[in-house]
Design a protein around this motif. Structure first.
Motif, PDB file in Angstrom:
ATOM      1  N   SER A  82       0.873  -1.347   0.091  1.00 22.53           N
ATOM      2  CA  SER A  82      -0.087   0.011   0.037  1.00 22.53           C
ATOM      3  C   SER A  82       0.903   1.199  -0.088  1.00 22.53           C
ATOM      4  O   SER A  82       2.095   1.274   0.604  1.00 22.53           O
ATOM      5  CB  SER A  82      -0.694   0.031   1.424  1.00 22.53           C
ATOM      6  OG  SER A  82      -1.960  -0.714   1.073  1.00 22.53           O
ATOM      7  N   ASN A  83       0.403   2.223  -0.496  1.00 23.61           N
ATOM      8  CA  ASN A  83       0.861   3.684  -0.668  1.00 23.61           C
ATOM      9  C   ASN A  83      -0.054   4.680  -0.266  1.00 23.61           C
ATOM     10  O   ASN A  83      -1.131   4.716  -0.643  1.00 23.61           O
ATOM     11  CB  ASN A  83       1.600   3.908  -2.245  1.00 23.61           C
ATOM     12  CG  ASN A  83       2.458   2.979  -2.463  1.00 23.61           C
ATOM     13  OD1 ASN A  83       2.100   1.788  -3.027  1.00 23.61           O
ATOM     14  ND2 ASN A  83       3.796   3.085  -2.368  1.00 23.61           N
ATOM     15  N   ILE A  84       0.472   5.616   0.622  1.00 23.47           N
ATOM     16  CA  ILE A  84      -0.132   6.626   1.419  1.00 23.47           C
ATOM     17  C   ILE A  84       0.414   7.927   1.249  1.00 23.47           C
ATOM     18  O   ILE A  84       1.828   7.983   1.299  1.00 23.47           O
ATOM     19  CB  ILE A  84      -0.366   6.383   2.877  1.00 23.47           C
ATOM     20  CG1 ILE A  84      -1.414   5.049   2.833  1.00 23.47           C
ATOM     21  CG2 ILE A  84      -1.264   7.671   3.417  1.00 23.47           C
ATOM     22  CD1 ILE A  84      -1.263   4.587   4.288  1.00 23.47           C
ATOM     23  N   LEU A  85      -0.147   9.107   1.109  1.00 19.95           N
ATOM     24  CA  LEU A  85       0.413  10.375   0.835  1.00 19.95           C
ATOM     25  C   LEU A  85      -0.145  10.882   2.102  1.00 19.95           C
ATOM     26  O   LEU A  85      -1.349  10.875   2.517  1.00 19.95           O
ATOM     27  CB  LEU A  85       0.009  11.182  -0.141  1.00 19.95           C
ATOM     28  CG  LEU A  85       0.236  12.722   0.019  1.00 19.95           C
ATOM     29  CD1 LEU A  85       1.666  13.124  -0.149  1.00 19.95           C
ATOM     30  CD2 LEU A  85      -0.560  13.633  -1.430  1.00 19.95           C
ATOM     31  N   LEU A  86       0.703  11.799   3.190  1.00 18.72           N
ATOM     32  CA  LEU A  86       0.382  12.294   4.482  1.00 18.72           C
ATOM     33  C   LEU A  86       0.674  13.651   4.244  1.00 18.72           C
ATOM     34  O   LEU A  86       1.844  14.170   3.677  1.00 18.72           O
ATOM     35  CB  LEU A  86       1.074  11.439   5.585  1.00 18.72           C
ATOM     36  CG  LEU A  86       0.993  12.493   6.699  1.00 18.72           C
ATOM     37  CD1 LEU A  86      -0.256  12.094   7.289  1.00 18.72           C
ATOM     38  CD2 LEU A  86       2.475  12.169   7.618  1.00 18.72           C
ATOM     39  N   LEU A  87      -0.402  14.468   4.623  1.00 17.29           N
ATOM     40  CA  LEU A  87      -0.059  16.037   4.620  1.00 17.29           C
ATOM     41  C   LEU A  87      -0.631  16.364   5.902  1.00 17.29           C
ATOM     42  O   LEU A  87      -1.610  16.039   6.489  1.00 17.29           O
ATOM     43  CB  LEU A  87      -1.019  16.576   3.567  1.00 17.29           C
ATOM     44  CG  LEU A  87      -0.847  16.389   2.127  1.00 17.29           C
ATOM     45  CD1 LEU A  87      -1.734  17.128   1.249  1.00 17.29           C
ATOM     46  CD2 LEU A  87       0.737  16.659   1.771  1.00 17.29           C
ATOM     47  N   GLU A  88       0.379  17.147   6.634  1.00 19.33           N
ATOM     48  CA  GLU A  88      -0.067  17.886   8.061  1.00 19.33           C
ATOM     49  C   GLU A  88       0.515  19.272   7.924  1.00 19.33           C
ATOM     50  O   GLU A  88       1.313  19.754   7.192  1.00 19.33           O
ATOM     51  CB  GLU A  88       0.742  16.953   9.125  1.00 19.33           C
ATOM     52  CG  GLU A  88       0.253  15.694   9.236  1.00 19.33           C
ATOM     53  CD  GLU A  88       1.157  14.879  10.312  1.00 19.33           C
ATOM     54  OE1 GLU A  88       0.466  13.891  10.708  1.00 19.33           O
ATOM     55  OE2 GLU A  88       2.182  15.517  10.669  1.00 19.33           O
ATOM     56  N   GLY A  89       0.128  20.008   8.900  1.00 20.00           N
ATOM     57  CA  GLY A  89       0.708  21.325   8.944  1.00 20.00           C
ATOM     58  C   GLY A  89      -0.370  22.084   9.927  1.00 20.00           C
ATOM     59  O   GLY A  89      -1.553  22.111   9.791  1.00 20.00           O
ATOM     60  N   GLU A  90       0.234  23.330  10.585  1.00 18.67           N
ATOM     61  CA  GLU A  90      -0.545  24.235  11.039  1.00 18.67           C
ATOM     62  C   GLU A  90      -1.330  25.124  10.139  1.00 18.67           C
ATOM     63  O   GLU A  90      -0.746  25.459   9.231  1.00 18.67           O
ATOM     64  CB  GLU A  90       0.269  25.070  12.187  1.00 18.67           C
ATOM     65  CG  GLU A  90       0.967  24.348  13.158  1.00 18.67           C
ATOM     66  CD  GLU A  90       0.137  23.682  14.215  1.00 18.67           C
ATOM     67  OE1 GLU A  90      -1.023  24.392  14.567  1.00 18.67           O
ATOM     68  OE2 GLU A  90       0.558  22.727  14.728  1.00 18.67           O
ATOM     69  N   PRO A  91      -2.636  25.503  10.399  1.00 18.10           N
ATOM     70  CA  PRO A  91      -3.314  26.202   9.422  1.00 18.10           C
ATOM     71  C   PRO A  91      -2.715  27.743   9.310  1.00 18.10           C
ATOM     72  O   PRO A  91      -2.071  28.310  10.418  1.00 18.10           O
ATOM     73  CB  PRO A  91      -4.813  26.319  10.166  1.00 18.10           C
ATOM     74  CG  PRO A  91      -4.553  25.894  11.445  1.00 18.10           C
ATOM     75  CD  PRO A  91      -3.420  24.933  11.535  1.00 18.10           C
ATOM     76  N   ILE A  92      -2.924  28.447   8.291  1.00 19.09           N
ATOM     77  CA  ILE A  92      -2.603  29.729   8.271  1.00 19.09           C
ATOM     78  C   ILE A  92      -3.968  30.533   8.445  1.00 19.09           C
ATOM     79  O   ILE A  92      -4.606  30.353   7.607  1.00 19.09           O
ATOM     80  CB  ILE A  92      -2.093  30.277   6.734  1.00 19.09           C
ATOM     81  CG1 ILE A  92      -0.794  29.382   6.603  1.00 19.09           C
ATOM     82  CG2 ILE A  92      -1.890  31.702   6.658  1.00 19.09           C
ATOM     83  CD1 ILE A  92      -0.195  29.725   5.064  1.00 19.09           C
ATOM     84  N   ASN A  93      -3.954  31.054   9.535  1.00 19.06           N
ATOM     85  CA  ASN A  93      -5.200  31.732  10.250  1.00 19.06           C
ATOM     86  C   ASN A  93      -5.362  33.053   9.612  1.00 19.06           C
ATOM     87  O   ASN A  93      -5.468  34.034  10.510  1.00 19.06           O
ATOM     88  CB  ASN A  93      -5.235  31.690  11.676  1.00 19.06           C
ATOM     89  CG  ASN A  93      -5.207  30.126  12.246  1.00 19.06           C
ATOM     90  OD1 ASN A  93      -6.118  29.307  11.707  1.00 19.06           O
ATOM     91  ND2 ASN A  93      -4.500  29.798  13.109  1.00 19.06           N
ATOM     92  N   GLU A  94      -5.532  33.133   8.355  1.00 18.17           N
ATOM     93  CA  GLU A  94      -5.854  34.491   7.625  1.00 18.17           C
ATOM     94  C   GLU A  94      -7.105  34.195   6.491  1.00 18.17           C
ATOM     95  O   GLU A  94      -7.091  33.143   5.965  1.00 18.17           O
ATOM     96  CB  GLU A  94      -4.396  34.947   6.975  1.00 18.17           C
ATOM     97  CG  GLU A  94      -3.630  35.107   7.762  1.00 18.17           C
ATOM     98  CD  GLU A  94      -1.953  35.590   6.878  1.00 18.17           C
ATOM     99  OE1 GLU A  94      -0.918  35.930   7.820  1.00 18.17           O
ATOM    100  OE2 GLU A  94      -2.056  35.390   5.724  1.00 18.17           O
ATOM    101  N   PRO A  95      -7.555  35.296   6.147  1.00 15.79           N
ATOM    102  CA  PRO A  95      -8.506  35.057   5.085  1.00 15.79           C
ATOM    103  C   PRO A  95      -8.038  34.582   3.786  1.00 15.79           C
ATOM    104  O   PRO A  95      -6.777  34.754   3.164  1.00 15.79           O
ATOM    105  CB  PRO A  95      -9.208  36.627   4.892  1.00 15.79           C
ATOM    106  CG  PRO A  95      -8.563  37.396   6.106  1.00 15.79           C
ATOM    107  CD  PRO A  95      -7.336  36.587   6.668  1.00 15.79           C
ATOM    108  N   ILE A  96      -8.740  33.926   3.055  1.00 16.69           N
ATOM    109  CA  ILE A  96      -8.190  33.469   1.782  1.00 16.69           C
ATOM    110  C   ILE A  96      -9.262  33.945   0.593  1.00 16.69           C
ATOM    111  O   ILE A  96     -10.348  33.638   0.961  1.00 16.69           O
ATOM    112  CB  ILE A  96      -8.154  31.909   1.602  1.00 16.69           C
ATOM    113  CG1 ILE A  96      -7.093  31.396   2.557  1.00 16.69           C
ATOM    114  CG2 ILE A  96      -7.733  31.385   0.290  1.00 16.69           C
ATOM    115  CD1 ILE A  96      -7.068  29.687   2.636  1.00 16.69           C
ATOM    116  N   ALA A  97      -8.540  34.303  -0.412  1.00 17.43           N
ATOM    117  CA  ALA A  97      -9.648  34.663  -1.665  1.00 17.43           C
ATOM    118  C   ALA A  97      -8.542  34.181  -2.908  1.00 17.43           C
ATOM    119  O   ALA A  97      -7.437  34.296  -3.102  1.00 17.43           O
ATOM    120  CB  ALA A  97      -9.165  36.255  -1.804  1.00 17.43           C
TER     121      ALA A  97
END
Length: 340
Positions: free
Chosen positions: A267-282
């Protein structure tokens, strides 16, 4: 007992993401043999050349008309991280850089204040099929970094650490560290202005390969981080006793250890983790900013300046078939993968 799976859903070309990630796309194409111009030796009848995204077909031309890929297009305000497990990509950009990478290489590009680039998928092999297995991850930039000078670097496969873990049943798991660290082993440095450049942001991008019946535990991170896994090759895995089928994504709690138990196939898995960027997004099309006004400015700037113009004679250039893997930078220097 706390449920460690927040949600799960099937995946297609685009994978569900959480901040600090904007988009993750998985391009899995069973390209046929190529001709002497690196084009497919046949086209699938009825395909919409130049707008080909039919996921029911074994391969796609995307926006390519003769060679598959994505001809020249602009970006501003974020980064692209392109992971090529199998196949090749030819890169060109508005800074005059070019290159070819693939078969385990990763390109990390900071679009910043604005860059045009082109990503084509040359079908180099004439005597065998040209399968492509590629992830492109859009990693957001915080407001302070959205207008930094564009930058890109190669993470050659030979330089990316692969850690092996053996479980109590002598079954092996391999962890390829594209961003973040595993125990005391660190991934290569990201681009300097990246959200990932600050270790406190806990940006983690791993490719995890499990032998049949192997067990592997994800270590806990902070309670505020996002954690997503994408199960893209195999049959089934179990996450803390809950079965997950191939081509499913799962959002997991981030502050607890999570046991993954593989089924009877590799099996193969992609893992993505990270602290959110707590700013508005457009976000609109190729631009990711904080406000709609900034999106308007981005389009206006691109119309006026073309982000420095396009120094290439075509919108979909490719390198000669025999180029090999290389990266030619805007200062004229050329880099090659290390000879191990």
């Amino acid at each position: 007992m706390k449920n460690k799976i927040i949600s799960k859903e099937p995946i297609g070309l685009r994978l569900p993401v959480k901040s600090p990630y904007i988009i993750t796309a998985h391009h899995y194409d069973l390209y046929p043999k190529g001709n002497n111009k690196m084009e497919p030796t046949y086209y699938i009848d009825g395909r919409d050349i130049g707008q080909d995204f039919d996921e029911s077909e074994p391969w796609r031309m995307y926006h390519g008309k003769k060679i598959p890929g994505f001809p020249v297009h602009p970006h501003r305000g974020f980064e692209t991280i392109t992971i090529v497990e199998e196949g090749f990509v030819d890169h060109t950009d508005s800074d005059g850089s070019t290159g070819r990478y693939g078969n385990g290489d990763v390109q990390w590009m900071t679009a910043g204040s604005g860059m045009q680039h082109c990503e084509m998928f040359p079908l180099i092999n004439e005597n065998s099929e040209n399968h492509l297995n590629l992830f492109q991850i859009w990693l957001n930039l915080p407001k302070k970094s959205k207008m930094v000078t564009p930058y890109y670097k190669m993470l050659w496969a030979e330089d990316i650490p692969i850690v092996e873990e053996i479980d109590e049943n002598n079954k092996k798991t391999k962890i390829k560290l594209i961003a973040g660290n595993y125990k005391d082993i660190k991934a290569p440095n990201p681009a300097p202005d990246s959200w990932a450049a600050d270790e406190e942001n806990n940006v983690t991008i791993w490719l995890i390969e499990l032998e049949p019946n192997a067990k592997f535990s994800l270590r806990p991170t902070t309670s505020t981080a996002s954690r997503m896994i994408y199960y893209y090759s195999g049959d089934t895995i179990s996450i803390e006793g809950t079965e997950l089928s191939k081509n499913y994504a799962a959002e997991l709690v981030s502050d607890e250890e999570i046991l993954i138990t593989n089924g009877s196939e590799k099996s193969n898995i992609l893992l993505l983790e990270g602290e959110p960027i707590n700013e508005p997004i457009a976000a609109y099309g190729p631009f990711v900013m904080n406000t709609e006004q900034e999106i308007y400015v981005a389009f206006n700037d691109y119309e006026k300046t073309q982000f420095g113009g396009w120094p290439w004679s075509a919108g979909d250039p490719v390198n000669p078939k025999d180029s090999g893997r290389f990266s030619k930078l805007k200062d004229g220097s050329t880099e090659y993968p290390p000879k191990n």
